[in-house]
Design a protein around this motif. Sequence first.
Motif, short mmCIF file in Angstrom:
data_model
loop_
_atom_site.label_atom_id
_atom_site.label_comp_id
_atom_site.label_asym_id
_atom_site.label_seq_id
_atom_site.Cartn_x
_atom_site.Cartn_y
_atom_site.Cartn_z
N TYR A 29 30.96 5.52 -22.84
CA TYR A 29 31.78 6.78 -22.62
C TYR A 29 32.94 6.81 -23.28
CZ TYR A 29 28.49 8.23 -18.58
OH TYR A 29 27.73 9.10 -18.13
N ALA A 30 33.16 7.87 -23.63
CA ALA A 30 34.53 8.10 -24.66
C ALA A 30 35.58 9.19 -23.92
CB ALA A 30 34.28 8.48 -26.00
N TRP A 31 36.99 8.80 -24.09
CA TRP A 31 37.79 9.82 -23.47
C TRP A 31 39.01 9.94 -24.65
CZ3 TRP A 31 35.46 6.09 -20.84
CH2 TRP A 31 34.89 6.42 -19.60
N ARG A 32 39.38 11.24 -24.59
CA ARG A 32 40.32 11.61 -25.46
C ARG A 32 41.83 11.10 -24.89
NH1 ARG A 32 41.09 17.04 -29.15
NH2 ARG A 32 43.20 16.55 -29.85
N ALA A 33 42.65 10.63 -25.41
CA ALA A 33 43.94 10.00 -25.01
C ALA A 33 45.24 10.84 -25.21
CB ALA A 33 44.18 8.45 -25.47
N ASN A 34 46.16 10.50 -24.40
CA ASN A 34 47.37 11.23 -24.98
C ASN A 34 48.62 10.24 -25.26
OD1 ASN A 34 48.33 9.95 -22.69
ND2 ASN A 34 48.25 11.38 -21.38
N PHE B 292 39.76 6.24 -26.39
CA PHE B 292 39.47 4.95 -26.27
C PHE B 292 37.80 5.21 -25.50
CE2 PHE B 292 41.79 6.29 -22.42
CZ PHE B 292 40.73 5.68 -21.22
N ALA B 293 37.35 3.89 -25.49
CA ALA B 293 35.79 3.76 -24.86
C ALA B 293 35.56 2.73 -24.01
CB ALA B 293 34.80 3.92 -26.05
N MET B 294 34.63 3.00 -23.04
CA MET B 294 34.26 1.98 -22.17
C MET B 294 32.85 1.98 -22.13
SD MET B 294 36.70 1.70 -18.64
CE MET B 294 36.78 3.56 -18.63
N GLY B 295 32.32 0.82 -22.14
CA GLY B 295 30.62 0.90 -22.20
C GLY B 295 30.08 -0.24 -21.32
N VAL B 296 28.74 -0.11 -20.90
CA VAL B 296 28.40 -1.07 -19.61
C VAL B 296 26.84 -1.23 -20.16
CG1 VAL B 296 27.35 1.11 -18.55
CG2 VAL B 296 27.80 -0.80 -17.28
N MET C 227 36.68 3.88 -13.08
CA MET C 227 37.69 3.32 -13.69
C MET C 227 38.73 4.23 -14.49
SD MET C 227 37.37 -0.31 -13.96
CE MET C 227 37.94 -0.83 -15.41
N ALA C 228 38.23 5.18 -15.14
CA ALA C 228 38.69 6.25 -15.80
C ALA C 228 39.70 7.09 -14.69
CB ALA C 228 37.86 7.32 -16.57
N ALA C 229 39.26 7.35 -13.51
CA ALA C 229 39.88 7.83 -12.57
C ALA C 229 41.04 7.28 -11.63
CB ALA C 229 39.04 8.27 -11.47
N THR C 230 41.06 5.87 -12.05
CA THR C 230 42.39 5.26 -11.51
C THR C 230 43.70 5.71 -11.93
OG1 THR C 230 41.97 3.42 -13.34
CG2 THR C 230 40.85 3.13 -11.26
#
Length: 538
Positions: free
Chosen positions: A299-304, A383-387, A435-438
Amino acid sequence: MKTFDYVIVGAGSAGCVLAERLSADGRNSVLVLEAGGSDHNFWIRMPLGYAKCFTDPEVNWNYKPEPDPGLGGRVNHWPRGKVLGGSSSINALVWMRGHASDFDDWRAAGNIGWGYDDVLPAFRALEDNEAGADQWRATGGPVHIADIRRMAHPLTHRFLDAGAELGLPRNPDFNGAGQEGVGIYQLNIAHGRRVSAADAFLRPAMRRGNVEVITHAVATKILVENGRAAGVEFLHRGEKAVAQARREIVLSAGSIASPQLLQLSGIGPGEVLRGLGIPVISGNRHVGANLQDHQSVNYAWRANVPTLNRLLRSWWGKAFIGGRYVLTRTGPLAMSVNQGGGFLRSDPALSRPNLQIYFQANSAVPPRPGGSAIREIDPWPGFAMGVSNCRPRSRGEIVIASPDPAQPPRIAVNALSDPHDQMELVAGVRFLRRMAATQALSRFIVEEMRPGASVQTDEQLLADIRARAGTVFHPVSTCRMSPDQDKGVVSPRLAVHGISGLRVADASVFPSIISGNTNAATMMIGWKAAEMILEDNR
């Protein structure tokens, strides 16, 4: 024709260890046959250079499995090392042993000598751990294990904060007292350079007069005489040659090539071999069967905030980190892209972790179907997180499609064919979103880019997994170890059932897949195999 005490097929993670250990006392002559060439390659030496090796045919077999129904009919790219050091020369460098109970499962299946207490001394003997020695890890071994906690990207530490916010313990050593929790990965790197099996084991062995290594030597057949493996037929730069073994032949060609070579030699599923006109020397339906592998989705997120995307994508960023690496052997190029991760239970009732997560302080566009297997860095900070699931139940197979050794075997992965694996990954991606919502991570996020907020139901999440998931490059168990010939290919002493003088020692002998990356355990297999071979031949 030359004769040696031992002939090893494959200079990969296990084969290099075998060569060093079998030759150490100077009494045994050892030949190592390697299909690939030299590992004197800048991109191999530089840790993050594995991105350049991902499709390079000079160092990579570039296998293509069959279209996989579980992955929406897609064809995954399967890189495997075709070079001195094997896949340890082109992998992502994470040093992970596996969960202690994985090896206890091996022993419980009848493989005496392979429980965690049995393999721990071998793991410790391999290591020179920068974090120091204790009950589980050691210093002074051939493989330097780097502690990168101080070098990891700042966002990696925020990932650890996010895990703690969700109740995951901070784990300083996934190879120590326990595996569960989040932490910084240990990497087999020394002074900013990859430490492959060739560096740690084969190169010292090659300085001895009793070791010969032939590169560009493709093994085509095991020669069996009166039920005993007597030699190896191979092609060296187009010329056919034979090497004979006074004592034993050991296949360390990996989870694809080891069963392929056995089948080409008449050792394998009889119906398949007869259909290809290959005389059956020893029928065993398990040769090439029981293929297991970890599947992962990112999963990938755009960061600030700035991430590694800026440095890895722009020309000036590449110039900056390239110059830093050349001058100081530090920076992003001196590490793996996977700097942090963890292990967790999707259900608290489970006795051990069933999911592995990965954190990357960069994000990349997945390869297009039919296009290059290389990922392209996103043009925005991300950044990205994988599982991946630790112990998948899905099973595939490797079967030769032709008696021609130059033809790759048929690889049927059958990824996500077991519903249990599907639901574990659905639970895993839901955890990534938690995790992303923390508070620790959400303040750095602009939006979720892949797969995007519109993907919500279990059905949608599974469809996305099928569309984007892929191998984590951990194929194992195609020459499975078992004391029972009706259940496996090799005995707990790694001897091929039904043929004397022949063993297999690589990841293909895993009785079952381990929790985590497989390279360290494959080197452990080589270490233990050498001990057994020397004991049995005294």
